[in-house]
Motif scaffolding. Structure first.
Motif, PDB file in Angstrom:
ATOM      1  N   LEU B 142      83.089  10.539 -17.497  1.00 27.00           N
ATOM      2  CA  LEU B 142      83.087  11.190 -16.180  1.00 27.00           C
ATOM      3  C   LEU B 142      84.387  11.951 -15.959  1.00 27.00           C
ATOM      4  CD1 LEU B 142      81.757  11.643 -13.424  1.00 27.00           C
ATOM      5  CD2 LEU B 142      82.780   9.489 -12.662  1.00 27.00           C
ATOM      6  N   ASN B 147      80.767  15.389 -13.587  1.00 26.74           N
ATOM      7  CA  ASN B 147      79.372  15.069 -13.267  1.00 26.74           C
ATOM      8  C   ASN B 147      78.479  16.300 -13.310  1.00 26.74           C
ATOM      9  OD1 ASN B 147      80.490  16.282 -10.990  1.00 26.74           O
ATOM     10  ND2 ASN B 147      79.116  15.209  -9.589  1.00 26.74           N
ATOM     11  N   ASN B 151      75.706  16.839 -17.416  1.00 23.79           N
ATOM     12  CA  ASN B 151      75.716  15.468 -16.893  1.00 23.79           C
ATOM     13  C   ASN B 151      74.984  15.316 -15.564  1.00 23.79           C
ATOM     14  OD1 ASN B 151      77.065  14.299 -19.035  1.00 23.79           O
ATOM     15  ND2 ASN B 151      79.091  14.727 -18.186  1.00 23.79           N
ATOM     16  N   ARG B 154      72.809  12.207 -15.015  1.00 25.82           N
ATOM     17  CA  ARG B 154      73.321  11.076 -15.785  1.00 25.82           C
ATOM     18  C   ARG B 154      73.900  10.024 -14.835  1.00 25.82           C
ATOM     19  NH1 ARG B 154      77.074  11.212 -21.135  1.00 25.82           N
ATOM     20  NH2 ARG B 154      77.416   8.978 -21.286  1.00 25.82           N
ATOM     21  N   SER B 155      73.609   8.773 -15.138  1.00 24.86           N
ATOM     22  CA  SER B 155      74.149   7.669 -14.346  1.00 24.86           C
ATOM     23  C   SER B 155      75.378   7.105 -15.055  1.00 24.86           C
ATOM     24  CB  SER B 155      73.089   6.579 -14.181  1.00 24.86           C
ATOM     25  OG  SER B 155      73.616   5.510 -13.423  1.00 24.86           O
ATOM     26  N   PHE B 156      76.504   7.145 -14.368  1.00 29.16           N
ATOM     27  CA  PHE B 156      77.746   6.604 -14.930  1.00 29.16           C
ATOM     28  C   PHE B 156      77.905   5.156 -14.469  1.00 29.16           C
ATOM     29  CE2 PHE B 156      78.312  11.169 -14.705  1.00 29.16           C
ATOM     30  CZ  PHE B 156      78.825  11.470 -15.956  1.00 29.16           C
ATOM     31  N   ARG B 208      75.981   8.838  -9.710  1.00 31.67           N
ATOM     32  CA  ARG B 208      74.973   9.725 -10.281  1.00 31.67           C
ATOM     33  C   ARG B 208      74.795  10.940  -9.383  1.00 31.67           C
ATOM     34  NH1 ARG B 208      68.655   8.067 -11.395  1.00 31.67           N
ATOM     35  NH2 ARG B 208      68.233   9.613 -13.004  1.00 31.67           N
ATOM     36  N   THR B 209      74.684  12.093 -10.008  1.00 32.00           N
ATOM     37  CA  THR B 209      74.388  13.324  -9.285  1.00 32.00           C
ATOM     38  C   THR B 209      73.061  13.866  -9.801  1.00 32.00           C
ATOM     39  OG1 THR B 209      76.737  13.826  -9.018  1.00 32.00           O
ATOM     40  CG2 THR B 209      75.197  15.643  -8.732  1.00 32.00           C
ATOM     41  N   SER B 219      74.659  13.291  -4.554  1.00 30.22           N
ATOM     42  CA  SER B 219      75.538  12.408  -5.319  1.00 30.22           C
ATOM     43  C   SER B 219      75.494  11.024  -4.695  1.00 30.22           C
ATOM     44  CB  SER B 219      76.977  12.942  -5.316  1.00 30.22           C
ATOM     45  OG  SER B 219      77.035  14.186  -5.997  1.00 30.22           O
TER      46      SER B 219
END
Lengths: 182, 484
Positions: B142, B147, B151, B154-156, B208-209, B219
């Motif tokens: 990240l 994000n 990305n 994508r879930s961080f 996550r966005t 977000s």
């Protein structure tokens, strides 16, 4: 024999501990590290139904100045490299509309304006991408912006009604910017 | 100069993380008195021993299961950012860690009971620093990539944040008892005096966005995270305050804390050695089953809640009367309210990293007199040579409880004894840090003077900067047998 073995062992350990090898390392490389993440976020969303537009007999049906410090925060302003603000507009009303987004500095001076002339009953979403940075508008517009002034004007009459089931105008906006953290 | 810089970098790396505490070379190396510290039930032969203060036992370990110094800093002409991307961000997972452990013995004394010669008592004090930092993979990505772009969606995982560290002084007293000719057991009580401790484990959350329901993006941040610290705030206050002298104030602060002025805890070790037959021995031990009550100088930080944002949103006609100019600040305030960052001073219990060893050893070869002249017969098999086979071979298992679960290491070893003067042990160990870990230890008994050196992962010394693991232990003791 033991003495020989001891000497060999001592020599081996000394060899390992003191004369161990290492390929040439260059720790100055850390200075070359480049960290440039891309940050994405929505900015502003405006939605109005046609009835609200018709209810305003003259002047803008929406006029608002809002404080907006997202880009002029010192940490952000110093690291901003380039980016894009994306605008999306949908209009299912029967009105010709004009939406303006003005970027204002701390003194209320207009730095830049994004003007949208919107046809009635848009068949599809209108998208505009505005680039900032080396290949686009000046980044200073963003880093100095302290407020946004958003206005929506009805360029048509105040009586017509769209045949759409829920006629409305929608303005979406989001930013995607490249920052240099190092 | 380059070696010095490398050394400091490795220490820095170790300080920012930590590695295994495995002492596979010392374990069951009963000629060395410090082997009692990894198995209180190890066979003991001496009448008494005393470590030479502060140099009786020094152990340093540092490790990384992922990237090495050489991977990043080799002068190979490859762009550093590219190396970081390919060798760290693309290669390391959240299970990779950096770790370091060091132990320094203040003193270590042992003596055999006059009334019960089958009992061997030992006591002492040692300081230990132990830090482990797991690679926070998703947060690193990240920070490095952001994000946006690829990305989006994508879930961080915020649960990637996991770290633990402490500096503790340990006062201990142990009893080693020969129950029979086949069984020796031991236990050690420990009193912990903590200098500092920190931990951030069991974190949960994500960022996550994605495509928004109304606006272009939404977000979402969900977090249940906590960092607990004890003993750190006062240290940082001294370091951060320009009007205070760290050189003058830190040493007495540390001295106070290592001498029961810090947070205190209790623990124990236990172990045994059992002869299955005259040539085969099994051993096992469990170490640092204990806790520390962290109640002084506690500072905890929490981030708990959930927040979503699609930016400033205006719905007409609902918001037609909202002429507030500060909607941006309101948005920021709403997020902070939904996801409060808080501090507190609540005391907590920190558990010591529990370690366990097990081994099987087969002794063989034509014996010599060995310790025959030591007169220490209490733990020796009188009339037989079972206690002095010149060769031993066997296997050891090591496990340690870590924040992300149990880490294990498997060791095969061979030990050679040359009379009572010299003993050598070589090991091959497989663990998450290395598949090529060959260690060598030797113990020298020159009269009453005992000296030992144990070094791990010798193959890595060909290019120490490319090593995933390095370990060194050494120390001096004075040992006496009956009649000496």
């Amino acid at each position: 024999m033991k003495r020989l073995f001891l000497r060999l062992l001592t020599g081996s350990i000394l060899f390992c501990m003191l004369l161990s090898c290492s390929e040439e390392q260059n720790f100055d490389q850390f200075e070359d590290l480049s960290i440039t993440p891309t940050v994405a976020s929505s900015i502003f969303y405006l939605e109005s139904d046609e009835e609200t537009i018709n209810d305003v007999p003259a002047g803008p049906f929406y006029y608002q100045t809002v404080n907006f410090d997202a880009f002029n925060e010192e940490f952000v302003a110093e690291r901003l490299l380039e980016g894009t603000i994306t605008y999306e507009i949908e209009n299912t009303t029967s009105k010709t509309l004009q939406v303006a987004i003005e970027f204002l500095d701390e003194g209320g001076n207009v730095l830049d304006v994004e003007l949208f002339d919107i046809e009635p009953n848009l068949p599809e979403t209108y998208t505009r991408e505005v680039t900032y940075g080396p290949t686009g508008k000046s980044l200073n517009i963003l880093t100095v912006t302290d407020e946004l002034r958003i206005s929506g004007n009805n360029q048509s009459n105040t009586t017509s009604v769209s045949n759409a089931s829920e006629p409305k105008v929608i303005l979406r906006s989001a930013a995607e910017f490249l920052f240099r953290l190092k | 100069m380059r070696r010095i810089r490398l050394f400091f970098y490795i220490m820095l790396l170790g300080g920012a993380s930590i590695c295994a505490q495995n002492k596979q070379l010392l374990y069951d190396f009963y000629e060395i008195p410090q082997s009692l510290m990894v198995n209180p039930g190890v066979k003991t032969s001496e009448k008494w021993h005393t470590g030479i203060p502060f140099i009786s036992g020094l152990a340093f370990q540092a490790g990384t299961s992922g990237v090495t110094v050489n991977d990043l800093f080799a002068n190979d002409g490859i762009d550093f950012t590219t190396k970081l991307q390919e060798r760290v961000l693309d290669a390391m997972t959240h299970r990779d860690d950096f770790s370091t452990t060091s132990q320094i013995e203040g003193f270590n004394v042992g003596f055999r009971s006059r009334n019960r010669p089958d009992d061997y008592y030992s006591f002492g004090v040692y300081g230990e620093t132990d830090i482990i930092v797991y690679w926070p993979r998703d947060l690193a990505i990240l920070g490095f990539e952001g994000n946006g772009g690829a990305n989006i969606g994508r879930s961080f995982d915020l649960g990637d944040v996991s770290l633990r560290g402490e500096m503790v002084n340990v006062f201990h007293f142990g009893i080693n008892r020969k129950i029979s000719n086949t069984l020796t057991v031991g236990a050690r009580a420990k009193l912990y005096s903590s200098v500092f401790q920190f931990q951030s484990t069991g974190n949960f959350g994500s960022f996550r966005t994605t495509q928004g329901q109304n606006n272009i993006y939404v977000s979402t941040l969900t977090a249940d995270m906590q960092l607990r610290t004890a003993g750190a705030k006062e240290i940082f206050d001294i370091l951060d305050d320009d009007t205070r002298s760290a050189r003058e104030e830190l040493p007495p602060l540390f001295a106070k804390r290592v001498l029961f002025g810090g947070n205190l805890g209790l623990g124990f070790d236990a172990g045994f050695s059992y002869h299955l037959n005259p040539q085969t021995t099994i051993t096992a031990s469990i170490l640092d089953v204990g806790f520390i009550h962290q109640s002084k100088d506690v500072q905890n930080y929490t981030l708990r809640g959930s927040a979503s944002t699609e930016g400033i949103t205006v719905f007409l006609p609902e918001d037609i009367d909202n002429v507030n100019n500060d909607v941006w600040q309101e948005l920021v305030d709403d997020i902070e309210e939904s996801l409060p960052y808080e501090e507190n001073n609540e005391s907590y219990i920190s558990l010591r990293p529990v370690k366990a060893y097990g081994s099987i050893r087969y002794d063989f070869g034509e014996g010599g007199l060995g310790f025959a002249d030591c007169g220490c017969g209490v733990n020796m098999g009188r009339g037989s040579n079972q206690d002095f086979y010149p060769n031993s071979v066997g296997g050891q298992l090591y496990m340690i409880k870590r924040p992300r679960g149990v880490q294990a290491a498997l060791t095969g070893f061979y030990q050679k004894r040359f009379g009572k003067v010299l003993s050598l042990k070589t090991t091959y160990t497989v663990d998450k840090y290395s598949f090529t870990n060959i260690g060598l230890g030797f113990n020298l008994q020159a009269g009453p003077i005992n000296f030992y050196v144990l070094a791990d992962n010798l193959l890595s010394y060909r290019n120490i900067a490319d090593s995933h693991y390095a370990s060194l232990q050494f120390g001096f003791n004075i040992i006496s047998w009956n009649g000496n």
